[in-house]
Design a protein around this motif. Structure first.
Motif, mmCIF file in Angstrom:
data_model
loop_
_atom_site.group_PDB
_atom_site.id
_atom_site.type_symbol
_atom_site.label_atom_id
_atom_site.label_comp_id
_atom_site.label_asym_id
_atom_site.label_seq_id
_atom_site.Cartn_x
_atom_site.Cartn_y
_atom_site.Cartn_z
ATOM 1 N N PRO A 30 1.109 -1.054 0.082
ATOM 2 C CA PRO A 30 -0.092 0.098 -0.019
ATOM 3 C C PRO A 30 0.614 1.447 -0.042
ATOM 4 O O PRO A 30 0.368 2.152 -0.619
ATOM 5 N N PHE A 31 2.228 1.362 0.842
ATOM 6 C CA PHE A 31 3.086 2.669 0.635
ATOM 7 C C PHE A 31 3.427 2.805 -0.707
ATOM 8 O O PHE A 31 3.932 3.850 -1.571
ATOM 9 N N SER A 32 4.098 1.884 -1.192
ATOM 10 C CA SER A 32 4.417 1.647 -2.955
ATOM 11 C C SER A 32 3.496 2.047 -4.127
ATOM 12 O O SER A 32 3.774 3.294 -4.809
ATOM 13 N N LEU A 33 1.978 1.391 -3.555
ATOM 14 C CA LEU A 33 1.209 1.706 -4.290
ATOM 15 C C LEU A 33 0.611 3.472 -4.290
ATOM 16 O O LEU A 33 0.386 4.352 -5.635
ATOM 17 N N ARG A 34 0.416 3.785 -3.430
ATOM 18 C CA ARG A 34 0.368 5.207 -2.687
ATOM 19 C C ARG A 34 1.641 6.318 -3.617
ATOM 20 O O ARG A 34 1.321 7.076 -3.988
ATOM 21 N N LYS A 35 2.753 6.020 -3.458
ATOM 22 C CA LYS A 35 3.934 6.327 -4.297
ATOM 23 C C LYS A 35 3.619 6.452 -5.233
ATOM 24 O O LYS A 35 3.474 7.804 -6.648
ATOM 25 N N THR B 271 2.087 -14.693 -4.763
ATOM 26 C CA THR B 271 1.380 -14.083 -3.934
ATOM 27 C C THR B 271 0.881 -12.366 -4.290
ATOM 28 O O THR B 271 0.043 -12.030 -3.943
ATOM 29 N N ILE B 272 2.419 -12.114 -4.612
ATOM 30 C CA ILE B 272 1.772 -10.621 -5.605
ATOM 31 C C ILE B 272 0.580 -10.287 -6.155
ATOM 32 O O ILE B 272 -0.016 -9.408 -5.904
ATOM 33 N N ALA B 273 0.524 -11.465 -7.267
ATOM 34 C CA ALA B 273 -0.216 -10.478 -7.864
ATOM 35 C C ALA B 273 -1.608 -11.012 -7.144
ATOM 36 O O ALA B 273 -2.627 -9.923 -7.776
ATOM 37 N N ILE B 274 -1.778 -12.079 -6.632
ATOM 38 C CA ILE B 274 -3.221 -12.296 -5.911
ATOM 39 C C ILE B 274 -3.476 -11.453 -5.054
ATOM 40 O O ILE B 274 -4.974 -10.836 -5.169
ATOM 41 N N ALA B 275 -2.629 -10.545 -4.200
ATOM 42 C CA ALA B 275 -3.070 -9.684 -2.898
ATOM 43 C C ALA B 275 -3.035 -8.602 -3.809
ATOM 44 O O ALA B 275 -4.215 -8.103 -3.582
ATOM 45 N N TYR B 276 -2.354 -7.923 -5.079
ATOM 46 C CA TYR B 276 -2.809 -6.823 -5.983
ATOM 47 C C TYR B 276 -4.122 -6.917 -6.167
ATOM 48 O O TYR B 276 -4.434 -6.156 -6.815
ATOM 49 N N SER B 277 -3.832 -8.204 -6.923
ATOM 50 C CA SER B 277 -5.501 -7.659 -7.676
ATOM 51 C C SER B 277 -6.734 -7.944 -6.615
ATOM 52 O O SER B 277 -8.201 -7.164 -6.917
ATOM 53 N N SER C 208 -7.879 -3.333 -3.292
ATOM 54 C CA SER C 208 -8.872 -2.667 -3.226
ATOM 55 C C SER C 208 -9.956 -2.647 -3.188
ATOM 56 O O SER C 208 -10.976 -1.992 -2.875
ATOM 57 N N LEU C 209 -10.317 -4.423 -2.417
ATOM 58 C CA LEU C 209 -11.614 -4.919 -2.053
ATOM 59 C C LEU C 209 -11.764 -4.057 -0.463
ATOM 60 O O LEU C 209 -10.533 -4.073 0.091
ATOM 61 N N PRO C 210 -12.561 -3.945 -0.158
ATOM 62 C CA PRO C 210 -13.466 -3.920 1.337
ATOM 63 C C PRO C 210 -12.281 -4.799 2.117
ATOM 64 O O PRO C 210 -11.536 -5.926 1.908
ATOM 65 N N GLN D 268 -2.451 -1.572 4.808
ATOM 66 C CA GLN D 268 -3.884 -0.134 4.634
ATOM 67 C C GLN D 268 -4.633 0.382 5.978
ATOM 68 O O GLN D 268 -4.837 1.386 5.707
ATOM 69 N N LEU D 269 -4.003 -0.511 7.311
ATOM 70 C CA LEU D 269 -4.231 -0.508 8.620
ATOM 71 C C LEU D 269 -3.015 1.169 9.015
ATOM 72 O O LEU D 269 -3.285 1.808 9.744
ATOM 73 N N LEU D 270 -1.886 0.595 8.625
ATOM 74 C CA LEU D 270 -1.161 1.642 9.157
ATOM 75 C C LEU D 270 -0.965 2.659 8.527
ATOM 76 O O LEU D 270 -0.212 4.374 8.950
ATOM 77 N N LEU D 271 -1.186 2.918 7.193
ATOM 78 C CA LEU D 271 -1.904 4.150 6.871
ATOM 79 C C LEU D 271 -2.515 4.599 6.672
ATOM 80 O O LEU D 271 -2.993 6.465 6.357
ATOM 81 N N SER D 272 -3.881 4.609 7.193
ATOM 82 C CA SER D 272 -4.650 5.392 7.503
ATOM 83 C C SER D 272 -4.649 6.397 8.457
ATOM 84 O O SER D 272 -3.579 6.176 8.932
#
Length: 368
Positions: free
Chosen positions: A81-86, A136-142, A145-147, A218-222
């Motif tokens: 999430p940190f990398s994606l945000r950047k 695992t990256i492919a699965i987690a990234y896909s 964005s879900l709740p 995502q929690l730590l970025l909130s």
């Protein structure tokens, strides 16, 4: 620590230290420390059990070294999430998607090539951690964005599917070495077994580690207060430990790292959550960001590079190079051969570490 949402460029020093420590331990193994230390203390009543924690459990059980891969997968998830945000601050969603696809393909390729290096021949083997990480990256990234609840339900769905396929394949003894569902898949994909009970399909349950990491990131970025960030890590960490060890103790599903059983995935995931909570509390909340912690953090800044380097050029060349000096100096002094190997591994580890320190100091980072 501020209770506002971190800026795009802000990093969690606790995450850098956590990742760096895991990489430090991985390159220590490549330097030869684990094997030589176990040999040195073999038979010692107090040190031998400790040294055994630096090796994987042969089958049913959990040692410290069994946690390293789950930690690695989990940390990658936390950082996503940190990398994606950047990236989204300067790139379109399509560009980010393309980057993730390329990254997964490169990780897969590097993982396959590493086994060629290990075997010193062209082989088709998919047991490397980088191959697992690509999936695992492919699965987690896909699904990131879900709740959060949906991601959690998907995790439990993955674990349920894993339990079902293993039990359906071999109802009498679903988790026996060499005759389980994972072994069957390996025979289909590669026409051979690993010899140590490792299976490629591990990427499915261990994807849960990466998804858990994403949720934590995502929690730590909130913008939630610190307590609302720390408490879920502690609560869920405790719950997962109870579930994982409970399944093993009651005989429902044994803890087996080599095929990533559900009990192992839950227990190791619990340890990952609690370890992240400890690092986050001690470093980011309490402010213990001491300079000496950079010993570990610099290793994490070029994690994939130093892993590949240590596993290839490092382990094959640097060990022998180090022995020119360690053996050349210490052997004439009558130092025991096994002790020389331990000292040599520490010398090689220092060389690995200094490469990461030098690169970090020069702001040179290898990213894929």
């Amino acid at each position: 620590m501020s209770k506002t949402v971190p800026s795009v460029t802000q990093r969690l020093f606790s995450l850098d230290v956590f990742r760096g420590l895991i990489m430090f331990l991985l390159i220590a193994e490549a330097a030869g420390f684990h094997g030589s230390f176990v040999e040195l203390v073999s038979g010692n009543k107090f040190l031998d059990p400790l040294a055994q924690q630096l090796h994987h459990h042969p089958w049913n059980g959990l040692r410290f070294w069994d946690l390293i891969q789950p930690y690695f997968m989990f940390i990658v998830g936390v950082a996503m999430p940190f990398s994606l945000r950047k990236r989204l601050a300067t790139q379109s969603k399509k560009e980010v998607n393309t980057h993730i696809i390329k990254r997964c393909l490169l990780l897969f390729t590097f993982g396959v090539l590493l086994h060629c290096v290990y075997s010193r021949a062209l082989v088709w083997e998919l047991w490397n951690v980088l191959v697992q990480l690509a999936f695992t990256i492919a699965i987690a990234y896909s699904i990131m964005s879900l709740p959060h609840r949906t991601q959690i339900f998907i995790c439990f769905g993955i674990l349920l599917l894993t339990e079902i396929v293993y039990r359906a394949y071999n109802p009498q003894d679903p988790y026996v070495m060499g005759s389980n569902f994972g072994s069957w898949v390996d025979m289909l994909l590669m026409g051979k077994l690993s010899g140590g009970g490792w299976v490629t399909i591990n990427f499915l349950p261990t994807a849960v580690h990466t998804i858990m990491g994403v949720l934590c990131g995502q929690l730590l970025l909130s913008g939630k207060p610190i307590k609302e960030k720390l408490n879920p890590l502690l609560l869920w960490g405790g719950i997962l430990l109870v579930l994982g060890y409970g399944l093993d103790i009651t005989g429902v599903t044994p803890i087996i790292k080599r095929i990533a059983t559900n009990s192992f995935t839950l227990a190791s995931g619990g340890w990952a959550l609690l370890t992240l909570a400890l690092f986050y509390w001690w470093i980011d909340i309490k402010g213990h960001n001491h300079k000496w912690l950079r010993i570990f953090s610099v290793v994490g800044t070029n994690s994939i590079f130093i892993y590949l380097f240590a596993e290839t050029v490092g382990s094959q060349w640097f060990r022998d190079f180090g022995l020119i000096f360690t053996k050349g100096i210490l052997a004439p002094m009558g130092v025991d051969t096994v002790l020389i190997l331990v000292i040599n591994s520490l010398f090689v580890l220092f060389m690995f570490w200094y490469i990461t320190y030098f690169l970090d100091k020069k702001k040179v980072y290898f990213k894929i």
